[in-house]
Design an enzyme around this catalytic site. Structure first.
Site, PDB file in Angstrom:
ATOM      1  N   PRO A  39      -4.852   1.168  -1.052  1.00 36.17           N
ATOM      2  CA  PRO A  39      -4.144   0.307  -2.579  1.00 36.17           C
ATOM      3  C   PRO A  39      -3.283   0.783  -3.393  1.00 36.17           C
ATOM      4  O   PRO A  39      -3.165   0.901  -4.376  1.00 36.17           O
ATOM      5  CB  PRO A  39      -5.115  -0.172  -3.190  1.00 36.17           C
ATOM      6  CG  PRO A  39      -6.377   0.966  -2.818  1.00 36.17           C
ATOM      7  CD  PRO A  39      -5.926   1.334  -1.267  1.00 36.17           C
ATOM      8  N   THR A  40      -3.980   2.481  -3.264  1.00 31.80           N
ATOM      9  CA  THR A  40      -2.971   3.091  -4.092  1.00 31.80           C
ATOM     10  C   THR A  40      -1.362   3.413  -3.998  1.00 31.80           C
ATOM     11  O   THR A  40      -1.283   3.598  -3.178  1.00 31.80           O
ATOM     12  CB  THR A  40      -3.047   4.894  -4.380  1.00 31.80           C
ATOM     13  OG1 THR A  40      -3.353   4.930  -3.274  1.00 31.80           O
ATOM     14  CG2 THR A  40      -4.653   4.621  -4.863  1.00 31.80           C
ATOM     15  N   CYS A  41      -0.447   3.979  -5.647  1.00 30.14           N
ATOM     16  CA  CYS A  41       0.663   4.281  -5.286  1.00 30.14           C
ATOM     17  C   CYS A  41       0.882   5.223  -5.036  1.00 30.14           C
ATOM     18  O   CYS A  41       1.904   5.888  -5.138  1.00 30.14           O
ATOM     19  CB  CYS A  41       1.200   3.763  -6.553  1.00 30.14           C
ATOM     20  SG  CYS A  41       1.369   2.455  -7.444  1.00 30.14           S
ATOM     21  N   ASP A  42       0.338   5.996  -4.134  1.00 32.60           N
ATOM     22  CA  ASP A  42       0.880   7.200  -3.188  1.00 32.60           C
ATOM     23  C   ASP A  42       0.683   7.502  -1.807  1.00 32.60           C
ATOM     24  O   ASP A  42       0.306   5.988  -1.233  1.00 32.60           O
ATOM     25  CB  ASP A  42      -0.548   8.897  -3.181  1.00 32.60           C
ATOM     26  CG  ASP A  42       0.031   9.498  -3.432  1.00 32.60           C
ATOM     27  OD1 ASP A  42       0.664   9.818  -2.448  1.00 32.60           O
ATOM     28  OD2 ASP A  42      -0.535  10.664  -3.920  1.00 32.60           O
ATOM     29  N   SER A  43       2.587   7.909  -1.402  1.00 27.82           N
ATOM     30  CA  SER A  43       2.337   7.282  -0.395  1.00 27.82           C
ATOM     31  C   SER A  43       1.541   8.198   0.845  1.00 27.82           C
ATOM     32  O   SER A  43       1.787   7.948   2.044  1.00 27.82           O
ATOM     33  CB  SER A  43       4.531   7.910   0.348  1.00 27.82           C
ATOM     34  OG  SER A  43       4.613   8.470  -0.395  1.00 27.82           O
TER      35      SER A  43
END
Ligand SMILES: *Cc1c(COP(=O)(O)O)cnc(C)c1O
Length: 377
Positions: A323-327
């Site tokens: 779910p995180t904003c890290d690709s």
């Protein structure tokens, strides 16, 4: 992969928000007995980092387990489980000298090292303790190798063990780790052979070692099947007999994954199901847990957890992401994961065999090392 009634009952509860890990302590106890049966001559030192939940440690302490620790925090956790200090090994080869002093004051008398500098710290801050030297292994055959960072070459290990007595500590033995999730029971053999040769040469030079620590590496069942514990036990016993003959030393094993892996299931929720273009039907499934929330071992798709949905639709290929904003927070893209075509956001999924290296990798004090603090000035 086991999904016991107790675990199923817990997973059915909707009042517990996801993500969570549910552990069945009966399975932990069963895994302990399986290992004890497979390698009856070995003293078991559970590697605390695999899952340090107090209930897990207490269960194992009650069964007679010893503990392999990597930090003062882990030593405190082992002590809190009811184990006395003589059942604790400080097995990390990278320790602050102040932490060695603290461990020594708490009564710990068994320490690992793999370098001259570390031996120096032990001789100053843990005088009289039993020390063992870790040797390098290749990590071949392991899904999660631990090679290069730990251990030293055999020639150096011999030299350091010979020095140990002169430096006020007791040269106790040799250790190695064949790599985590080791799928080949024969991988212990070459390290056992090297250790046996070390024992013989050191004996000739007046130093008698008495302990061989054959590490962890015993597997848990993920998507692929693994050999039975009995096969590991048999391969190890054969190696010990072949290389040590009738002079087999005290044996230590340090299981982590095998003890807790299949005893836990993560409950997670689907946050989003989407596609990236009108022409590409491949679904991206985003979960409320990812690489930074406990699934670090999905790095390079190394550890492949069985993931299960209760829906009945046809199973189609998906890409699974956190779910995180890290690709980088994508768990499985190359591996063939399939989930039902009618999967919806809000659905719960089971990530099975998730009892090892998940809660600890959620980054809060992994291995007992406190997370970084912020000071605003
Ligand atoms: C992590 C670790 C273990 C446990 O390894 P598994 O592969 O989980 O069995 C054992 N010994 C040491 C020194 C470790 O660092």
């Amino acid at each position: 992969m086991t999904n016991t009634k107790k675990i199923q009952k817990f997973l059915a509860r909707r009042d517990v928000p996801t993500p969570f890990l549910v552990m069945d302590l009966d399975l932990v106890a069963e895994n302990y007995r399986k290992l004890k049966t497979a390698v009856p001559r070995a003293a078991i030192y559970y590697a605390v980092k695999a899952n340090p939940a107090p209930e897990v440690l207490k269960t194992l302490a009650g069964l007679g387990s010893n503990f392999d620790t990597a930090s003062v925090n882990e030593i405190d956790m082992a002590l809190a489980s009811g184990a006395s200090a003589d059942r604790i090994s400080y097995g990390n080869t990278i320790k602050k000298e102040a932490d060695i002093s603290t461990a020594f004051a708490k009564g710990v008398r068994l320490y690992a090292f793999d370098s001259e500098a570390e031996l120096g710290k032990l001789s100053r801050s843990a005088p009289g303790s039993r020390v063992f030297c870790r040797i390098l292994t290749s990590g071949a055959g392991a899904d999660w190798p631990l090679s290069r960072k730990f251990g030293c070459e055999v020639a150096m290990a011999k030299r350091l063990l010979l020095q140990a007595a002169d430096r006020g500590v007791a040269p106790h033995g040799v250790s190695f780790h064949v790599g985590s999730q080791q799928r080949d029971p024969k991988q212990w053999d070459s390290a056992v052979a090297e250790a046996a040769e070390m024992f013989r040469e050191l004996e000739q030079r007046g130093v008698t070692l008495s302990m061989l620590n054959i590490g962890g590496g015993f597997p848990t069942r993920y998507r692929k099947s693994v050999a039975a514990m009995a096969e590991y036990g048999q391969a190890i016993e054969e190696s010990l007999n072949r290389h040590f003959g009738n002079r087999i030393p005290d044996i230590i094993v340090e299981p982590g994954r095998q003890m807790v892996g299949d005893a836990g299931v993560i409950g997670t929720e689907v946050v989003l199901v989407s596609t990236k273009s009108d022409t590409d039907a491949r679904r991206w499934v985003y979960l409320d847990i990812g690489k930074f929330g406990g699934l670090a071992e999905t790095m390079d798709e190394a550890i492949q957890y069985p993931i299960v949905s209760a829906r009945k639709g046809k199973a189609e290929r998906v890409i699974l992401a956190g779910p995180t904003c890290d690709s980088a927070d994508v768990m499985y893209e190359k591996a063939d994961y399939r989930l039902p075509i009618d999967l919806q956001e809000g659905d719960r999924l089971e990530i099975r065999s998730a009892g090892a290296y998940t809660t600890t990798y959620a980054a809060v004090a992994f291995n007992g090392f406190e997370p970084i603090k912020t000071y605003c000035v």
